[in-house]
Enzyme design. Structure first.
Site, PDB file in Angstrom:
ATOM      1  N   GLY A  21       0.820  -1.196   0.000  1.00 41.43           N
ATOM      2  CA  GLY A  21       0.000   0.000   0.000  1.00 41.43           C
ATOM      3  C   GLY A  21       0.853   1.245   0.000  1.00 41.43           C
ATOM      4  N   GLY A  22       0.207   2.378   0.217  1.00 39.30           N
ATOM      5  CA  GLY A  22       0.903   3.645   0.168  1.00 39.30           C
ATOM      6  C   GLY A  22       1.836   3.856   1.334  1.00 39.30           C
ATOM      7  N   VAL A  26       3.103  -5.584   3.207  1.00 36.88           N
ATOM      8  CA  VAL A  26       2.659  -6.625   4.124  1.00 36.88           C
ATOM      9  C   VAL A  26       3.193  -7.963   3.642  1.00 36.88           C
ATOM     10  CG1 VAL A  26       0.699  -7.697   5.267  1.00 36.88           C
ATOM     11  CG2 VAL A  26       0.566  -5.300   4.573  1.00 36.88           C
ATOM     12  N   LYS A  41       3.965  -6.084   8.821  1.00 40.15           N
ATOM     13  CA  LYS A  41       3.778  -4.819   8.108  1.00 40.15           C
ATOM     14  C   LYS A  41       5.056  -3.997   8.240  1.00 40.15           C
ATOM     15  CE  LYS A  41      -1.205  -4.650   8.414  1.00 40.15           C
ATOM     16  NZ  LYS A  41      -2.395  -3.779   8.456  1.00 40.15           N
ATOM     17  N   ASP A 133      -8.961   5.206  11.034  1.00 41.06           N
ATOM     18  CA  ASP A 133      -8.868   4.693   9.665  1.00 41.06           C
ATOM     19  C   ASP A 133      -9.828   3.518   9.469  1.00 41.06           C
ATOM     20  OD1 ASP A 133      -7.991   4.647   7.087  1.00 41.06           O
ATOM     21  OD2 ASP A 133      -6.113   3.604   7.500  1.00 41.06           O
TER      22      ASP A 133
END
Length: 728
Positions: A21-22, A26, A41, A133
């Site tokens: 992801g940004g 992972v 992560k 989030d």
């Protein structure tokens, strides 16, 4: 970013990449010693020395979030200035993957997911942690398709690190599509998570989020524009559902629900109050959506359907508040995956005080209105001329303050014994076995609440202890009384058989443990080592020692013959709720109002501690192989975990109120649990499947005992009965 496959971070070797992801990559990792899997992560940032200290502080905070619907942080660290988090691996992916954008979910599934997410977020809020989030990408599905909320760690770390990413800090702290107005203005609070969850509900109901456009456009709309009415997009949707969602989407946090639990509850109540539109009816699940434990969901409009995708084993949000028609129907067989066949009970078998009928059901019936308060009326003492008094106490305080509570309930008085003459009504009611829909036997020999029950190891007799100060021994097949022991001067809370079935130990409010001949009551020995009432007992499997737990916060281990060689364990945090020996007698597990502790009875060395989130453990039981422990909690769950390490936890959600008793079948295949919801539930010890629910008690159930052959189960209740059930 560099490919880290093959590298070792902490105790985990990275075996493959799961996604990118940004702000993080992972990886799937394997513990180098244990061989267990986890997700690692690796954040796209380099930490300065000051940032590193804050990262450690915040990561420790997140690691203390232990909840059945939160992805657990197992480990964290910094590798060459790059921070990483090791978390539980959820093999079934995210809700975004399960339900791509534009998917309409069944309303039953929405209600269940919201309840699970709200439980997790409420717990975090109580720890003063805001997620920031909440979105479908951060809602994972566990091994049994339960919801697991992830990325609490990312939400906190985002505040402490400078990310090497093209994404803005706003995106890192929360995807803009789900972000509350106050969070956009850097003033996030617990209500911000409620807003985000409401956006998800809006999307699941109509297939689209309320605001579309560029980053800036969506941010402005969150702040200034009211969301389009849901019923414009789904005209069949009830006004009650729409009202709940729009309240949670109020621009002003003060106009939303008081907390996220209130939002989930309001949504659930609205769901049950209106017919479900056809567009939001459950559909047949695909093969990969059915949980391992395929129980049956009964909807409020009397539809009987299989579990829809990812509906948690905590079925209360879906199955509470059934119609009167459903709540009076009994199942002739255990629920199967393809539906539930039901047969109405004959009118003559309606559940009344003098007719003892238990129903085996694959469903959860409509519970009574839940309350955490008990109104108790003090009975006047005989001949005192004093009036009773009324007071309100919490249920937990009622149990903790047993001296006062039992005094109020008026269980003191002359000792009662079974009379030798023929009684006007039988002490036990043997009932014909009709399949498995009724108890085999109802024992009514006590005239006060029954606290404890135990089955003799030879399978012939049952012993029960009561608030009437008696311990009664009776035939397990017929209920015929064998002997009544009157040695105690107050309520009896615990009973236990010796392994040879010859002796019984009993304990209670009079602060004593008394050991006596099971057939005659002769040769009693009284142990007086405790300074408060004795709540729990356990006899070692070799018959040599007894462990007793008390309100004095100690567990005392002593010689079963003469009370000598006592060892006093003082490691508990409160009064001792339950005690159990491991099958080989090498360990004891004891529980209190905070945790369960596993320790060595010879030395007192603490071997492990298991602490559920914000719950007292009322009962514990070892698996027959000694590897696992089951614990009954007052958060409505039974939690099963490794005896050493507390890992591989499974949480059973079948109960709708406090769980007071748990018992593992001698063959190791099933677990029985019971409590304040007046049900006995028997389920697969591995995965909670094949649930059988027995109904017949009219008050809370506080003790369970299996027959040695695992074919029958006895339950003791505050309704003054012990009921014996045939296990199909």
């Amino acid at each position: 970013m560099p490919d880290r496959v093959g590298q070792q971070l902490g105790n985990y070797r990275l075996t493959s990449i799961l996604g990118q992801g940004g702000f993080a990559e992972v990886y799937l990792g394997q513990h180098v010693y244990l061989g267990t899997q986890a997700a690692i992560k690796v954040l796209h940032t380099q930490l300065s020395s000051g940032d590193a200290e804050r990262f450690h502080t915040e990561a420790r905070t997140v690691a203390h979030l232990i909840h059945p619907h939160i992805v657990r942080v197992l480990e964290f660290g910094i590798d060459n200035s790059t921070p990483f988090l090791v978390v539980d691996y959820a093999p079934n992916g995210t809700l975004r993957k399960r339900y791509p954008s534009g998917t309409l979910l069944p309303l039953a599934a929405i209600v269940s997911y919201v309840r699970q997410a709200a439980d997790a977020l409420q717990y975090a809020h109580e720890q003063r942690i805001i997620h920031r989030d909440v979105k479908p990408e951060n809602m994972l599905l566990g091994r049994r398709n339960e919801l697991l909320l992830s990325d609490f760690g990312i939400a906190l770390v985002a505040q402490s690190a400078r990310y090497n990413s093209t994404q803005s800090m706003q995106e890192l702290a929360g995807t803009i599509a789900y972000m509350a107005p106050e969070q956009i203005q850097a003033q996030a609070g617990p209500a911000s998570d409620q807003y985000s969850l409401a956006i998800i509900v809006y999307e699941w109901l109509c297939g689209a989020r309320p605001f579309q456009g560029s980053f800036a456009e969506v941010a402005v709309k969150h702040t200034l524009v009211s969301p389009p009415p849901l019923r414009e997009r789904v005209p069949e949707l009830s006004e009650a559902i729409e009202k709940v969602v729009l309240q949670a989407l109020a621009k002003d946090p003060k106009q939303r629900f008081p907390d996220i639990t209130a939002f989930a509850t309001a949504l659930e109540q609205a769901y049950h109050s209106e017919p479900v539109p056809e567009i939001l009816q459950p559909r047949a699940p695909t093969q990969d959506e059915v949980p391992v434990s395929a129980e049956t969901v009964l909807l409020a409009d009397a539809v009987v359907a299989p579990v829809v995708a990812a509906v948690s084993d905590k079925l209360a949000p879906v199955t509470e508040n059934l119609t009167d028609e459903l709540s009076t129907r009994a199942s002739a067989d255990v629920a199967e995956e393809d539906g539930l066949e039901t047969t109405p009970l004959p009118e003559a078998m309606a559940l009344e005080k003098e007719v003892f009928v238990g129903n085996v059901e694959g469903k959860v019936a409509s519970p009574e209105k839940e309350t955490n308060e008990l109104e108790v009326v003090a009975q006047p003492e005989k001949g005192s001329g004093k009036k009773g008094r009324t007071g309100v106490i919490t249920r937990r305080k009622a149990l903790f303050g047993l001296a006062g509570a039992l005094g109020i309930l008026g269980v003191g008085g002359a000792a009662w014994a079974i009379k030798s003459q023929v009684l006007s009504s039988p002490l036990a009611t043997p009932l014909p076995i009709n399949g498995s829909s009724v108890p085999v036997l109802v024992y009514r020999g006590h005239d006060a609440m029954v606290w404890s029950v135990a089955w003799s190891p030879d399978g012939k007799h049952i012993v029960s202890g009561s608030g009437d100060k008696t311990v009664q021994v009776w035939d397990a097949r017929t209920g015929s009384p064998l002997y009544t022991y009157n040695g105690h001067t107050d309520s009896v809370y615990a009973v236990a058989w010796s392994p040879d079935s010859r002796r019984i130990a009993s304990a209670g409010y009079d602060q004593t443990v008394q050991v006596w001949n099971a057939a005659t009551g002769f040769y009693p020995y009284t142990y007086t080592g405790h300074s408060s009432w004795v709540w729990s007992l356990a006899w070692s499997h070799n018959g040599k020692r007894i462990a007793s737990g008390s309100g004095d916060q100690t567990v005392q281990v002593w010689d079963a013959t003469n009370g000598e060689n006592a060892y006093v364990y003082r490691g508990s945090q409160g009064f001792i709720h339950s005690i159990a020996w491991s099958p080989d007698d090498s360990m004891i597990v004891s529980s209190d109002n905070r945790e369960a502790q596993v320790w060595d009875p010879a030395s007192g060395n603490k071997l492990d501690t298991y602490r559920p989130y914000a719950a007292a453990i009322w009962s514990v039981a070892w698996s027959p192989d000694g590897k696992r422990i089951a614990s009954a909690c007052d958060d409505k769950t039974v939690q099963v975990w490794d005896a050493i390490g507390g890992d591989h936890r499974y949480v059973y959600y079948g109960h709708s109120d406090f769980v007071y008793a748990v018992a593992w079948s001698p063959d190791g295949k099933r677990i029985a649990s019971a409590g304040e919801d007046k049900t006995v539930q028997v389920w697969n010890a591995t995965d909670g499947s094949n649930v059988i629910t027995f109904r017949g008690h009219t008050n809370s159930i506080h003790s369970l005992a299996w027959s040695p052959d695992s074919k029958r189960l006895a339950s003791a209740s505050w309704d003054m009965t012990v009921q014996v059930w045939q296990i199909p």
